[in-house]
Design a protein around this motif. Structure first.
Motif, PDB file in Angstrom:
ATOM      1  N   VAL A   9       0.790  -1.024  -0.127  1.00  0.00           N
ATOM      2  CA  VAL A   9       0.050  -0.144   0.067  1.00  0.00           C
ATOM      3  C   VAL A   9       1.018   1.081   0.047  1.00  0.00           C
ATOM      4  CG1 VAL A   9      -2.023   1.348   1.271  1.00  0.00           C
ATOM      5  CG2 VAL A   9      -1.903  -1.303   1.279  1.00  0.00           C
ATOM      6  N   ARG A  10       0.831   1.940  -1.306  1.00  0.00           N
ATOM      7  CA  ARG A  10       1.746   3.121  -0.990  1.00  0.00           C
ATOM      8  C   ARG A  10       0.736   4.297  -0.414  1.00  0.00           C
ATOM      9  NH1 ARG A  10       2.783   1.808  -6.984  1.00  0.00           N
ATOM     10  NH2 ARG A  10       1.116   3.580  -7.282  1.00  0.00           N
ATOM     11  N   ARG A  11       1.055   4.707   0.824  1.00  0.00           N
ATOM     12  CA  ARG A  11       0.270   5.747   1.442  1.00  0.00           C
ATOM     13  C   ARG A  11       0.980   7.199   0.915  1.00  0.00           C
ATOM     14  NH1 ARG A  11      -3.131   3.622   3.764  1.00  0.00           N
ATOM     15  NH2 ARG A  11      -2.817   1.686   4.911  1.00  0.00           N
ATOM     16  N   GLN A  12      -0.105   7.982   0.769  1.00  0.00           N
ATOM     17  CA  GLN A  12       0.260   9.304   0.505  1.00  0.00           C
ATOM     18  C   GLN A  12       0.253  10.221   1.763  1.00  0.00           C
ATOM     19  OE1 GLN A  12      -3.036   9.561  -1.677  1.00  0.00           O
ATOM     20  NE2 GLN A  12      -2.238   8.955  -3.613  1.00  0.00           N
ATOM     21  N   ALA A  13       1.437  10.916   2.008  1.00  0.00           N
ATOM     22  CA  ALA A  13       1.676  11.724   3.112  1.00  0.00           C
ATOM     23  C   ALA A  13       0.237  12.484   3.476  1.00  0.00           C
ATOM     24  CB  ALA A  13       3.072  12.650   2.912  1.00  0.00           C
ATOM     25  N   ALA A  14      -0.172  12.278   4.469  1.00  0.00           N
ATOM     26  CA  ALA A  14      -1.528  12.766   4.782  1.00  0.00           C
ATOM     27  C   ALA A  14      -1.347  14.006   5.903  1.00  0.00           C
ATOM     28  CB  ALA A  14      -2.340  11.912   5.360  1.00  0.00           C
ATOM     29  N   THR A  15      -1.732  15.140   5.279  1.00  0.00           N
ATOM     30  CA  THR A  15      -1.513  16.424   6.202  1.00  0.00           C
ATOM     31  C   THR A  15      -3.149  16.720   6.536  1.00  0.00           C
ATOM     32  OG1 THR A  15      -1.409  17.804   4.106  1.00  0.00           O
ATOM     33  CG2 THR A  15       0.615  16.989   5.128  1.00  0.00           C
ATOM     34  N   ARG A  16      -3.982  16.360   5.924  1.00  0.00           N
ATOM     35  CA  ARG A  16      -5.447  16.580   6.126  1.00  0.00           C
ATOM     36  C   ARG A  16      -6.255  15.462   6.406  1.00  0.00           C
ATOM     37  NH1 ARG A  16      -4.063  19.915   1.570  1.00  0.00           N
ATOM     38  NH2 ARG A  16      -3.347  21.980   2.527  1.00  0.00           N
ATOM     39  N   PRO A  17      -7.185  15.493   6.978  1.00  0.00           N
ATOM     40  CA  PRO A  17      -8.129  14.297   7.187  1.00  0.00           C
ATOM     41  C   PRO A  17      -8.425  13.560   5.841  1.00  0.00           C
ATOM     42  CG  PRO A  17      -9.108  16.061   8.160  1.00  0.00           C
ATOM     43  CD  PRO A  17      -7.912  16.584   7.559  1.00  0.00           C
ATOM     44  N   GLU A  18      -8.881  12.316   5.782  1.00  0.00           N
ATOM     45  CA  GLU A  18      -9.550  11.810   4.561  1.00  0.00           C
ATOM     46  C   GLU A  18     -10.600  12.351   4.367  1.00  0.00           C
ATOM     47  OE1 GLU A  18      -9.969   9.362   1.333  1.00  0.00           O
ATOM     48  OE2 GLU A  18     -11.391   9.130   3.248  1.00  0.00           O
TER      49      GLU A  18
ATOM     50  N   LEU B 109      -5.975  29.145  -1.542  1.00  0.00           N
ATOM     51  CA  LEU B 109      -7.076  29.627  -0.482  1.00  0.00           C
ATOM     52  C   LEU B 109      -8.000  28.641  -0.069  1.00  0.00           C
ATOM     53  CD1 LEU B 109      -7.928  32.826  -2.823  1.00  0.00           C
ATOM     54  CD2 LEU B 109      -6.745  32.760  -0.729  1.00  0.00           C
ATOM     55  N   VAL B 110      -8.373  27.694  -0.926  1.00  0.00           N
ATOM     56  CA  VAL B 110      -9.372  26.602  -0.412  1.00  0.00           C
ATOM     57  C   VAL B 110      -8.559  25.855   0.755  1.00  0.00           C
ATOM     58  CG1 VAL B 110     -10.315  24.358  -0.920  1.00  0.00           C
ATOM     59  CG2 VAL B 110     -10.535  26.456  -2.407  1.00  0.00           C
ATOM     60  N   GLU B 111      -7.224  25.496   0.565  1.00  0.00           N
ATOM     61  CA  GLU B 111      -6.565  24.646   1.381  1.00  0.00           C
ATOM     62  C   GLU B 111      -6.176  25.275   2.519  1.00  0.00           C
ATOM     63  OE1 GLU B 111      -3.764  22.213  -1.928  1.00  0.00           O
ATOM     64  OE2 GLU B 111      -2.854  24.107  -1.035  1.00  0.00           O
ATOM     65  N   GLU B 112      -6.009  26.714   2.537  1.00  0.00           N
ATOM     66  CA  GLU B 112      -5.652  27.841   3.680  1.00  0.00           C
ATOM     67  C   GLU B 112      -7.216  27.600   4.548  1.00  0.00           C
ATOM     68  OE1 GLU B 112      -4.117  30.992   2.611  1.00  0.00           O
ATOM     69  OE2 GLU B 112      -4.080  32.246   4.316  1.00  0.00           O
ATOM     70  N   LEU B 113      -8.230  27.734   4.050  1.00  0.00           N
ATOM     71  CA  LEU B 113      -9.384  27.559   4.895  1.00  0.00           C
ATOM     72  C   LEU B 113      -9.569  26.294   5.437  1.00  0.00           C
ATOM     73  CD1 LEU B 113     -12.247  29.152   5.675  1.00  0.00           C
ATOM     74  CD2 LEU B 113     -13.082  28.172   3.479  1.00  0.00           C
ATOM     75  N   ALA B 114      -9.380  25.213   4.507  1.00  0.00           N
ATOM     76  CA  ALA B 114      -9.644  24.058   5.202  1.00  0.00           C
ATOM     77  C   ALA B 114      -8.531  23.629   6.458  1.00  0.00           C
ATOM     78  CB  ALA B 114      -9.227  22.816   4.068  1.00  0.00           C
ATOM     79  N   ASP B 115      -7.309  23.929   6.204  1.00  0.00           N
ATOM     80  CA  ASP B 115      -6.450  23.884   7.258  1.00  0.00           C
ATOM     81  C   ASP B 115      -6.972  24.595   8.754  1.00  0.00           C
ATOM     82  OD1 ASP B 115      -4.882  22.177   5.841  1.00  0.00           O
ATOM     83  OD2 ASP B 115      -3.851  23.587   5.186  1.00  0.00           O
ATOM     84  N   LEU B 116      -7.517  25.734   8.416  1.00  0.00           N
ATOM     85  CA  LEU B 116      -8.000  26.592   9.580  1.00  0.00           C
ATOM     86  C   LEU B 116      -9.215  25.776  10.506  1.00  0.00           C
ATOM     87  CD1 LEU B 116      -7.884  30.265   8.404  1.00  0.00           C
ATOM     88  CD2 LEU B 116      -6.616  29.241  10.299  1.00  0.00           C
ATOM     89  N   LEU B 117     -10.004  25.185   9.287  1.00  0.00           N
ATOM     90  CA  LEU B 117     -10.969  24.410   9.961  1.00  0.00           C
ATOM     91  C   LEU B 117     -10.821  22.946  10.317  1.00  0.00           C
ATOM     92  CD1 LEU B 117     -13.637  25.974   7.578  1.00  0.00           C
ATOM     93  CD2 LEU B 117     -13.545  26.406   9.653  1.00  0.00           C
ATOM     94  N   GLY B 118      -9.678  22.414  10.024  1.00  0.00           N
ATOM     95  CA  GLY B 118      -9.230  21.050  10.277  1.00  0.00           C
ATOM     96  C   GLY B 118      -9.968  20.012   9.163  1.00  0.00           C
ATOM     97  N   ALA B 119     -10.265  20.653   7.972  1.00  0.00           N
ATOM     98  CA  ALA B 119     -10.982  20.061   6.977  1.00  0.00           C
ATOM     99  C   ALA B 119     -10.078  19.240   6.000  1.00  0.00           C
ATOM    100  CB  ALA B 119     -11.711  21.201   6.358  1.00  0.00           C
ATOM    101  N   ALA B 120     -10.844  18.435   5.391  1.00  0.00           N
ATOM    102  CA  ALA B 120     -10.245  17.892   4.162  1.00  0.00           C
ATOM    103  C   ALA B 120     -10.725  18.773   2.987  1.00  0.00           C
ATOM    104  CB  ALA B 120     -11.141  16.459   3.922  1.00  0.00           C
TER     105      ALA B 120
END
Lengths: 322, 252
Positions: free
Chosen positions: A190-199, A221-232
């Motif tokens: 299984v090749r894992r992708q480095a996960a920095t965000r929830p699945e 911008l989408v990634e920034e908002l997602a990271d602030l919210l702990g979102a995928a």
């Protein structure tokens, strides 16, 4: 007993496992079954301990060389043997890449009805039934299982994870004999992708961007908002086809179905195939410049405006919440 | 090598879907019928196997005469042969049993199907056919490589990619990302019209009882009209939205 087939990875239980335990408790009450049994195949001891701590009555484990990596031809007979061991009227798996691969093989061996991709379970005239979203979410089908044993796959995020049990859970090791010659297909790696965000399918908040972001660069911008919210982070088929984003982020009919507590989308007009994948979301928030965009028809909150102008302000405001 | 591709004719869900009287089915008369999109990927993958390794590609469907349109589409893409299975099959298990009989009759080495059908979205038939045949299966494949009587498949899993080794015969199901299906060529379309479609009738007595039953279809309830903010300056709009999500909805 109701049997739930848990999932683990690297010694910890996946989120779907506790949700399956909760679904099994509900099913136990519906069917008047005498308990909940959890099954772990080829699991690390730490995952077994975590399963034992869940609200359940029995934890079945299957170990051995045949179960070192996933092989449907070995795992399906193990699940069937466990189902027989506890006289399970219902076998639950996750509607995950693992469960979707294994469940039909289990159902096929048992000649059992498979209720696929459930959000909930019910009983009608003594039969297990499910309301399934079909035709890209345009139709709800009420499907009944007619067999004595039913197999079902449960959508991630459909049930709140089970809490800790009363520590009365028994453990039993099942001996499952697998003839190596009967296994013709097995996971090599299984090749894992480095996960920095929830699945995406597990996240309780998802932020997605579409073509309305105009340029792949603007996805930060989408990634920034997602990271602030702990979102995928999610996206649409159009941006994947355009090569802006990877397919693993695609939400919708040819991508992933999501069911988070909060789904925020920006610059997504809402093609049928996208909408079918987000209808399980509890709250949908949409930002789009076109007031007539179909996405607003399914949105709980909508903001008409230019995504690129609004996103920086949105990020600032969310940051201010701390 | 004999490659069998399972295809299904489905209603195009991008078009309007109406329910038939009695709500047991959709109104097929008004539906626009297409080849299930994942099945087109399955056909494409079979054609690539044929081009790379040499193979005969046979497309198979189960259904009424109208479903032969789906077979003609696949033939026009480049499939060599086509067969239509007729059987009193009503649920994924009985459909799979009927298809498995056809696969045996066609002496397939590899069966490729779509990961699920765009209409009933069951996603079971491929793996059920494999189980019925006693073959291995790999669902939702995004990459497929064959060499001799073995192969390697990749499938996307949560947080990564799974790599599987398998030996033939095998059933695999196609997931988005596997390939981009080709369009039928004009000569292909002309040729497809003249091809004979083999008929395979399966005796209902061999299928056993169905284990799933669709009791009714309903249109989903309309979602309540949401709160739409418009006409606000971006800064004010963002502020109001965050206030609502934080204070009213308590979601962030």
């Amino acid at each position: 007993m109701i049997l739930a087939v848990l999932e683990q990875s690297d010694g910890s239980l996946k989120k779907i496992s506790a949700e399956l335990a909760a679904a099994a408790r509900k099913a136990q009450a519906l069917l008047g079954a005498d308990g909940v049994a959890l099954l772990l195949v080829g699991a690390d001891p730490a995952a077994v301990d975590a399963a034992m701590a869940l609200d359940c009555d029995l934890c079945l484990t299957v170990q051995g060389e045949a179960f070192a990596t996933y092989a449907a031809e070995a795992w399906a007979p193990a699940v069937v043997q466990a189902a027989k061991e506890v006289s399970a009227p219902l076998v639950l798996l996750g509607s995950t890449s693992f469960g979707r691969d294994l469940a039909p093989r289990v159902a096929g061996i048992m000649q059992a009805g498979l209720l696929a991709d459930l959000g909930d379970l019910a009983v009608e005239d003594g039969r297990l039934i499910a309301e399934r979203s079909v035709y890209s979410g345009k139709v709800i089908a009420k499907v009944a299982s007619l067999s004595d044993v039913t197999v079902a796959t449960v959508r991630p995020n459909a049930f709140s994870p089970a809490g800790a049990g009363a520590a009365t859970c028994q453990r039993r090791e099942l001996e499952v004999a697998v003839d190596p010659a009967s296994v013709h297909c097995r996971v090599r790696e299984v090749r894992r992708q480095a996960a920095t965000r929830p699945e995406l399918t597990e996240a309780s908040v998802v932020v997605a961007g579409g073509r309305g972001l105009k340029d792949p660069e603007n996805f930060h911008l989408v990634e920034e908002l997602a990271d602030l919210l702990g979102a995928a982070v999610g996206t649409t088929r159009a941006t994947v086809d355009a090569g802006w984003r990877p397919h693993s982020e695609q939400i919708g009919q040819t991508g992933k179905n999501i069911a988070p507590a909060l789904y925020i989308n920006v610059g997504i007009s809402g093609a049928v195939q996208h909408i079918s994948g987000v209808l399980g979301s509890r709250t949908i928030v949409s930002i789009n410049r076109d007031a007539e965009a179909p996405i607003f028809k399914i949105s709980d909150y909508g903001l008409v405006g230019d995504a690129l102008e609004i996103l920086p302000h949105l990020i600032d405001e969310v940051r201010r919440l701390g | 090598m004999q490659v069998v591709v399972l295809v299904k004719q489905v209603a195009d869900t991008a078009a309007r879907i109406k329910l038939a009287d009695g709500k047991q089915d959709i109104d097929r008369q008004s539906a626009s019928l297409i080849v299930n999109p994942y099945d087109e990927m399955a056909v494409e993958e079979a054609l690539r196997i044929k081009e790379k390794h040499g193979a005969t590609v046979c497309v198979v469907t189960l259904g009424e005469a109208k479903a032969e349109e789906a077979l003609r589409t696949a033939l026009a893409m480049g499939a060599d042969e086509a067969a239509r299975v007729t059987a009193p099959a009503s649920d994924p298990l009985t459909v799979a049993k009927a298809l498995a009989q056809a696969v045996r009759e066609l002496a397939a080495d590899i069966v490729i199907a779509g990961r699920s059908a765009a209409d009933d979205e069951q996603g079971q038939v491929g793996a059920l056919v494999a189980t019925e045949l006693g073959w291995p299966h790999v669902t939702e494949v995004t990459k497929l490589e064959l060499s001799g009587d073995a192969g390697v498949a990749e499938r996307e899993v949560e947080g990564g990619v799974e790599v599987l080794d398998f030996s033939l015969p095998v059933v695999v199901t196609a997931q988005e990302g596997l390939n981009t299906p080709r369009y039928a060529s004009l000569p292909g379309i002309m040729k497809a019209k003249r091809k004979e479609i083999r008929q395979i009738a399966v005796d209902g007595a061999t299928l056993g009882q169905p284990v799933l039953e669709t009791r009714s279809l309903e249109l989903p309830p309309a979602r309540a009209q949401g709160k739409i903010l418009s006409g606000l300056e971006p800064a004010a709009a963002a502020k109001e939205l965050v206030r609502i999500l934080h204070e009213e909805a308590k979601l962030i």
